[in-house]
Design an enzyme around this catalytic site. Structure first.
Site, PDB file in Angstrom:
ATOM      1  N   HIS A  23       0.810  -1.158  -0.069  1.00  0.00           N
ATOM      2  CA  HIS A  23       0.043  -0.035   0.012  1.00  0.00           C
ATOM      3  C   HIS A  23       0.875   1.222   0.067  1.00  0.00           C
ATOM      4  O   HIS A  23       2.002   1.175   0.148  1.00  0.00           O
ATOM      5  CB  HIS A  23      -1.008  -0.026   1.160  1.00  0.00           C
TER       6      HIS A  23
ATOM      7  N   HIS B 123       1.091   3.843   1.979  1.00  0.00           N
ATOM      8  CA  HIS B 123       1.910   4.677   3.099  1.00  0.00           C
ATOM      9  C   HIS B 123       3.516   4.789   2.850  1.00  0.00           C
ATOM     10  O   HIS B 123       4.224   3.929   2.498  1.00  0.00           O
ATOM     11  CB  HIS B 123       1.566   4.071   4.376  1.00  0.00           C
TER      12      HIS B 123
ATOM     13  N   ASP C 135       5.829   5.085   5.124  1.00  0.00           N
ATOM     14  CA  ASP C 135       6.708   3.973   5.823  1.00  0.00           C
ATOM     15  C   ASP C 135       6.579   2.600   5.106  1.00  0.00           C
ATOM     16  O   ASP C 135       7.277   1.577   5.754  1.00  0.00           O
ATOM     17  CB  ASP C 135       6.294   4.143   7.478  1.00  0.00           C
ATOM     18  N   HIS C 136       5.936   2.345   4.014  1.00  0.00           N
ATOM     19  CA  HIS C 136       6.308   1.329   3.320  1.00  0.00           C
ATOM     20  C   HIS C 136       6.659   1.347   1.604  1.00  0.00           C
ATOM     21  O   HIS C 136       7.010   0.425   1.300  1.00  0.00           O
ATOM     22  CB  HIS C 136       4.715   0.627   3.204  1.00  0.00           C
TER      23      HIS C 136
ATOM     24  N   HIS D  86      -7.435  -0.712   5.581  1.00  0.00           N
ATOM     25  CA  HIS D  86      -6.408   0.382   6.025  1.00  0.00           C
ATOM     26  C   HIS D  86      -6.107   1.339   4.857  1.00  0.00           C
ATOM     27  O   HIS D  86      -6.173   2.806   5.386  1.00  0.00           O
ATOM     28  CB  HIS D  86      -5.168  -0.355   6.361  1.00  0.00           C
TER      29      HIS D  86
ATOM     30  N   ASP E 102      -0.638  -3.797   6.262  1.00  0.00           N
ATOM     31  CA  ASP E 102      -1.031  -3.369   7.449  1.00  0.00           C
ATOM     32  C   ASP E 102      -2.574  -3.788   7.449  1.00  0.00           C
ATOM     33  O   ASP E 102      -3.324  -3.000   8.085  1.00  0.00           O
ATOM     34  CB  ASP E 102      -0.909  -1.760   7.449  1.00  0.00           C
TER      35      ASP E 102
ATOM     36  N   HIS F  91       4.064  -4.223  10.809  1.00  0.00           N
ATOM     37  CA  HIS F  91       4.540  -3.448  12.143  1.00  0.00           C
ATOM     38  C   HIS F  91       4.507  -4.573  13.386  1.00  0.00           C
ATOM     39  O   HIS F  91       3.846  -5.427  13.372  1.00  0.00           O
ATOM     40  CB  HIS F  91       3.442  -2.507  12.521  1.00  0.00           C
TER      41      HIS F  91
HETATM   42 ZN   LIG Z   1      -0.032   1.773   6.461  1.00  0.00          ZN
END
Ligand SMILES: [Zn+2]
Length: 257
Positions: free
Chosen positions: A56, A58, A60-61, A114, A133, A171
């Site tokens: 996805h 985001h 942090d990915h 998400h 996530d 995570h």
């Molecule tokens: Zn995420």
């Protein structure tokens, strides 16, 4: 030869994962939280990056994608429904598509909720799933771009995978998830056993992932919203699974364990 996995932690509480195919030498990073951590993992394994599989959009990915692509010339595959939100995608995929990493084959499963276009990668023959996530151990992702019903349906798809499927997620949230889950099912023996295990793993500085679908079905309240005892414990006896799930998720959003 079967797939090899190298999991590592990065950023604040993200997991990075490398998936390696010994037969062809192909190596896929599942998401790219930060280039430096992925490169460190490549160095320690001696594997050469050939692909990045993105769950996805985001940051942090995905933050590590541009630099890794520039350095390694790897192919980047990500969710079609988020194509305009992820830089440097070479291929986009959606439910039912297959993706190869060397000779390893994944089926793509749409798991929105998400984020609106979130996807998961299921390597059926290797009994491994990468769920980003969407599903965590004893928890699930926050619903940021969808409804509780959409997220619940995504979790049902993951719950339907074979019990022995090992899953990796984005995570390390398990300890906090366990604290919340214990307020929902304080007498669930599988949950209490998992709580002990998580305490020991964390005390030893070890990750709590991967977990298996079968283990989560017994202990993760977010996969148990259609179980009468879970509904009753939050005052929703007889309510639909979607309603129970929505209240479980909302409760976790404000939980301070
Ligand atoms: Zn995420």
């Amino acid at each position: 030869m079967s797939a090899k996995i190298h999991q590592f932690t990065c950023l604040q509480d993200n997991f990075g994962v490398l998936l390696h195919d010994p037969e062809t030498g192909a190596t896929a990073a599942i998401d790219a939280p930060e280039a430096l951590a992925v490169e460190g993992a490549l160095k320690s394994t001696g594997w050469k990056l050939t692909d990045i599989l993105v769950t996805h959009h985001h940051s942090d990915h995905t933050d590590g994608i541009p630099e890794l692509k520039r350095k390694y010339g790897c192919r980047v595959v990500g969710p079609r429904a988020e194509a305009n939100r992820i830089a440097d995608l070479d291929e986009t995929v959606a439910e039912g598509d297959t993706v190869k990493a060397g000779s390893l084959v994944a089926r793509v499963i749409d798991t929105p909720g998400h984020t609106s276009g979130h996807i998961s990668f299921w390597f059926e023959a290797d009994k491994i799933a990468f769920v980003g996530d969407t599903l965590f151990s004893i928890g699930c992702g926050r619903i940021l771009e969808g409804s509780a019903e959409i997220m619940w349906n995504s979790l049902l798809k993951l719950r339907a995978l074979p019990d022995e499927t090992q899953f990796f997620c984005g995570h390390e949230y398990t300890a906090s998830n366990v604290a919340y889950a214990r307020t929902i099912e304080p007498d669930n023996a599988a949950l209490l056993a998992r709580a002990d295990e998580v305490t020991k793993l964390r005390a030893a500085g070890k990750p709590t992932l991967p977990s298996t679908i079968g283990a989560e079905k017994k202990a993760n309240p977010f996969l148990r919203a259609d179980i009468a005892a879970v509904a009753a414990s939050i005052g929703l006896a007889g309510a639909t699974a979607e309603k129970v799930f929505a209240k479980l998720r909302a409760g976790k959003d404000t939980f301070r364990g």
